[in-house]
Design a protein around this motif. Sequence first.
Motif, PDB file in Angstrom:
ATOM      1  N   GLU A  22     -39.963  72.953 -31.414  1.00 36.91           N
ATOM      2  CA  GLU A  22     -39.998  71.717 -31.010  1.00 36.91           C
ATOM      3  C   GLU A  22     -40.444  70.665 -32.109  1.00 36.91           C
ATOM      4  O   GLU A  22     -40.628  69.290 -32.123  1.00 36.91           O
ATOM      5  CB  GLU A  22     -41.192  71.600 -30.004  1.00 36.91           C
ATOM      6  CG  GLU A  22     -40.651  72.198 -28.900  1.00 36.91           C
ATOM      7  CD  GLU A  22     -41.786  72.247 -27.555  1.00 36.91           C
ATOM      8  OE1 GLU A  22     -42.726  71.274 -27.728  1.00 36.91           O
ATOM      9  OE2 GLU A  22     -41.563  72.844 -26.474  1.00 36.91           O
ATOM     10  N   GLY A  23     -40.806  71.154 -33.363  1.00 32.21           N
ATOM     11  CA  GLY A  23     -41.233  70.371 -34.344  1.00 32.21           C
ATOM     12  C   GLY A  23     -42.466  69.671 -34.347  1.00 32.21           C
ATOM     13  O   GLY A  23     -42.640  68.423 -34.786  1.00 32.21           O
ATOM     14  N   VAL A  24     -43.397  70.368 -33.634  1.00 38.02           N
ATOM     15  CA  VAL A  24     -44.607  69.891 -33.536  1.00 38.02           C
ATOM     16  C   VAL A  24     -45.826  70.908 -33.932  1.00 38.02           C
ATOM     17  O   VAL A  24     -45.407  72.061 -34.270  1.00 38.02           O
ATOM     18  CB  VAL A  24     -45.129  69.302 -32.116  1.00 38.02           C
ATOM     19  CG1 VAL A  24     -43.915  68.453 -31.460  1.00 38.02           C
ATOM     20  CG2 VAL A  24     -44.912  70.646 -30.987  1.00 38.02           C
ATOM     21  N   SER A  25     -46.920  70.500 -33.813  1.00 36.64           N
ATOM     22  CA  SER A  25     -48.014  71.347 -34.558  1.00 36.64           C
ATOM     23  C   SER A  25     -48.436  72.310 -33.312  1.00 36.64           C
ATOM     24  O   SER A  25     -48.264  72.001 -32.323  1.00 36.64           O
ATOM     25  CB  SER A  25     -49.267  70.729 -35.071  1.00 36.64           C
ATOM     26  OG  SER A  25     -49.896  70.191 -34.151  1.00 36.64           O
ATOM     27  N   MET A  26     -48.939  73.349 -33.681  1.00 37.27           N
ATOM     28  CA  MET A  26     -49.426  74.337 -32.582  1.00 37.27           C
ATOM     29  C   MET A  26     -50.680  73.685 -31.841  1.00 37.27           C
ATOM     30  O   MET A  26     -50.759  73.726 -30.818  1.00 37.27           O
ATOM     31  CB  MET A  26     -50.070  75.793 -33.165  1.00 37.27           C
ATOM     32  CG  MET A  26     -48.918  76.582 -33.681  1.00 37.27           C
ATOM     33  SD  MET A  26     -49.206  77.803 -34.821  1.00 37.27           S
ATOM     34  CE  MET A  26     -50.463  78.945 -33.925  1.00 37.27           C
ATOM     35  N   HIS A  27     -51.356  72.681 -32.609  1.00 43.77           N
ATOM     36  CA  HIS A  27     -52.581  72.225 -32.086  1.00 43.77           C
ATOM     37  C   HIS A  27     -52.159  71.176 -31.076  1.00 43.77           C
ATOM     38  O   HIS A  27     -52.610  70.944 -29.945  1.00 43.77           O
ATOM     39  CB  HIS A  27     -53.145  71.417 -33.445  1.00 43.77           C
ATOM     40  CG  HIS A  27     -54.320  70.347 -32.756  1.00 43.77           C
ATOM     41  ND1 HIS A  27     -53.992  69.260 -32.669  1.00 43.77           N
ATOM     42  CD2 HIS A  27     -55.695  70.615 -32.559  1.00 43.77           C
ATOM     43  CE1 HIS A  27     -55.192  68.689 -32.305  1.00 43.77           C
ATOM     44  NE2 HIS A  27     -55.976  69.531 -32.075  1.00 43.77           N
ATOM     45  N   ALA A  28     -51.026  70.475 -31.260  1.00 45.36           N
ATOM     46  CA  ALA A  28     -50.366  69.373 -30.453  1.00 45.36           C
ATOM     47  C   ALA A  28     -50.112  70.106 -28.953  1.00 45.36           C
ATOM     48  O   ALA A  28     -50.403  69.549 -27.958  1.00 45.36           O
ATOM     49  CB  ALA A  28     -49.268  68.802 -30.915  1.00 45.36           C
ATOM     50  N   VAL A  30     -51.435  72.947 -27.855  1.00 48.77           N
ATOM     51  CA  VAL A  30     -52.519  73.492 -27.053  1.00 48.77           C
ATOM     52  C   VAL A  30     -53.278  72.019 -26.369  1.00 48.77           C
ATOM     53  O   VAL A  30     -53.960  72.334 -25.046  1.00 48.77           O
ATOM     54  CB  VAL A  30     -53.519  74.053 -28.252  1.00 48.77           C
ATOM     55  CG1 VAL A  30     -54.976  74.286 -27.438  1.00 48.77           C
ATOM     56  CG2 VAL A  30     -52.786  75.273 -28.714  1.00 48.77           C
ATOM     57  N   VAL A  31     -53.338  70.979 -27.292  1.00 50.52           N
ATOM     58  CA  VAL A  31     -54.270  69.873 -26.627  1.00 50.52           C
ATOM     59  C   VAL A  31     -53.204  69.278 -25.582  1.00 50.52           C
ATOM     60  O   VAL A  31     -53.781  68.996 -24.306  1.00 50.52           O
ATOM     61  CB  VAL A  31     -54.083  68.736 -27.805  1.00 50.52           C
ATOM     62  CG1 VAL A  31     -54.522  67.340 -27.057  1.00 50.52           C
ATOM     63  CG2 VAL A  31     -54.935  69.208 -28.742  1.00 50.52           C
ATOM     64  N   THR A  32     -51.737  69.185 -25.526  1.00 49.59           N
ATOM     65  CA  THR A  32     -51.065  68.955 -24.400  1.00 49.59           C
ATOM     66  C   THR A  32     -51.331  69.723 -23.090  1.00 49.59           C
ATOM     67  O   THR A  32     -51.510  69.321 -22.021  1.00 49.59           O
ATOM     68  CB  THR A  32     -49.599  68.920 -24.863  1.00 49.59           C
ATOM     69  OG1 THR A  32     -49.390  67.759 -25.796  1.00 49.59           O
ATOM     70  CG2 THR A  32     -48.756  68.486 -23.460  1.00 49.59           C
ATOM     71  N   ALA A  33     -51.155  70.986 -23.404  1.00 51.45           N
ATOM     72  CA  ALA A  33     -51.348  71.994 -22.252  1.00 51.45           C
ATOM     73  C   ALA A  33     -52.698  71.894 -21.743  1.00 51.45           C
ATOM     74  O   ALA A  33     -52.873  71.897 -20.308  1.00 51.45           O
ATOM     75  CB  ALA A  33     -51.333  73.650 -22.941  1.00 51.45           C
ATOM     76  N   LEU A  34     -53.963  71.796 -22.389  1.00 55.37           N
ATOM     77  CA  LEU A  34     -55.255  71.572 -22.162  1.00 55.37           C
ATOM     78  C   LEU A  34     -55.318  70.270 -21.098  1.00 55.37           C
ATOM     79  O   LEU A  34     -55.880  70.244 -20.140  1.00 55.37           O
ATOM     80  CB  LEU A  34     -56.272  71.579 -23.001  1.00 55.37           C
ATOM     81  CG  LEU A  34     -57.584  71.504 -22.765  1.00 55.37           C
ATOM     82  CD1 LEU A  34     -58.006  72.553 -21.670  1.00 55.37           C
ATOM     83  CD2 LEU A  34     -58.513  71.369 -23.864  1.00 55.37           C
ATOM     84  N   GLU A  35     -54.812  69.242 -21.726  1.00 49.70           N
ATOM     85  CA  GLU A  35     -54.945  67.917 -21.000  1.00 49.70           C
ATOM     86  C   GLU A  35     -53.938  67.973 -19.712  1.00 49.70           C
ATOM     87  O   GLU A  35     -54.390  67.464 -18.474  1.00 49.70           O
ATOM     88  CB  GLU A  35     -54.067  66.818 -21.673  1.00 49.70           C
ATOM     89  CG  GLU A  35     -54.691  66.381 -22.914  1.00 49.70           C
ATOM     90  CD  GLU A  35     -54.126  65.378 -23.663  1.00 49.70           C
ATOM     91  OE1 GLU A  35     -54.647  64.759 -24.497  1.00 49.70           O
ATOM     92  OE2 GLU A  35     -52.893  65.611 -23.805  1.00 49.70           O
ATOM     93  N   GLU A  36     -52.885  68.492 -19.637  1.00 47.35           N
ATOM     94  CA  GLU A  36     -52.032  68.868 -18.237  1.00 47.35           C
ATOM     95  C   GLU A  36     -52.819  69.814 -17.422  1.00 47.35           C
ATOM     96  O   GLU A  36     -52.693  69.504 -16.171  1.00 47.35           O
ATOM     97  CB  GLU A  36     -50.593  69.654 -18.393  1.00 47.35           C
ATOM     98  CG  GLU A  36     -49.911  68.391 -19.334  1.00 47.35           C
ATOM     99  CD  GLU A  36     -48.379  69.213 -19.700  1.00 47.35           C
ATOM    100  OE1 GLU A  36     -48.605  70.399 -19.582  1.00 47.35           O
ATOM    101  OE2 GLU A  36     -47.710  68.462 -20.234  1.00 47.35           O
ATOM    102  N   TYR A  37     -53.657  70.694 -17.885  1.00 45.08           N
ATOM    103  CA  TYR A  37     -54.223  71.885 -16.887  1.00 45.08           C
ATOM    104  C   TYR A  37     -55.522  70.959 -16.319  1.00 45.08           C
ATOM    105  O   TYR A  37     -55.808  70.961 -15.164  1.00 45.08           O
ATOM    106  CB  TYR A  37     -54.831  72.891 -17.853  1.00 45.08           C
ATOM    107  CG  TYR A  37     -55.776  73.555 -17.218  1.00 45.08           C
ATOM    108  CD1 TYR A  37     -55.714  74.642 -16.099  1.00 45.08           C
ATOM    109  CD2 TYR A  37     -57.179  73.525 -17.385  1.00 45.08           C
ATOM    110  CE1 TYR A  37     -56.447  75.376 -15.439  1.00 45.08           C
ATOM    111  CE2 TYR A  37     -58.090  74.165 -16.732  1.00 45.08           C
ATOM    112  CZ  TYR A  37     -57.952  75.007 -15.737  1.00 45.08           C
ATOM    113  OH  TYR A  37     -58.818  75.579 -15.079  1.00 45.08           O
ATOM    114  N   LEU A  38     -56.245  70.199 -17.137  1.00 49.86           N
ATOM    115  CA  LEU A  38     -57.374  69.378 -16.698  1.00 49.86           C
ATOM    116  C   LEU A  38     -56.811  68.328 -15.573  1.00 49.86           C
ATOM    117  O   LEU A  38     -57.542  68.167 -14.503  1.00 49.86           O
ATOM    118  CB  LEU A  38     -57.933  68.714 -17.749  1.00 49.86           C
ATOM    119  CG  LEU A  38     -58.896  69.711 -18.908  1.00 49.86           C
ATOM    120  CD1 LEU A  38     -59.383  69.038 -19.971  1.00 49.86           C
ATOM    121  CD2 LEU A  38     -59.903  70.741 -18.083  1.00 49.86           C
ATOM    122  N   ALA A  39     -55.825  67.812 -15.996  1.00 50.71           N
ATOM    123  CA  ALA A  39     -55.366  66.720 -14.698  1.00 50.71           C
ATOM    124  C   ALA A  39     -55.022  67.442 -13.668  1.00 50.71           C
ATOM    125  O   ALA A  39     -55.110  67.097 -12.252  1.00 50.71           O
ATOM    126  CB  ALA A  39     -54.263  65.977 -15.372  1.00 50.71           C
TER     127      ALA A  39
END
Length: 66
Positions: A22-28, A30-39
Amino acid sequence: MAMNLRLRDDLNEALRERAEAEGVSMHAIVVTALEEYLARTTQQAMVRRTALEQAAKWRELMERLK
């Protein structure tokens, strides 16, 4: 705030491959996954709480309609 995240080898490899694809960082990712999970879980908790409140509110009527 810093945080260490320890992943199983297979998850780490899958995450690394996905980030590279995807051309993004592993950090990005993980952060997106966490934001989606919390929402999602916040929304589920709100729906569950509302359903319980409404069930209690209308319990007497529902008993009479049985």
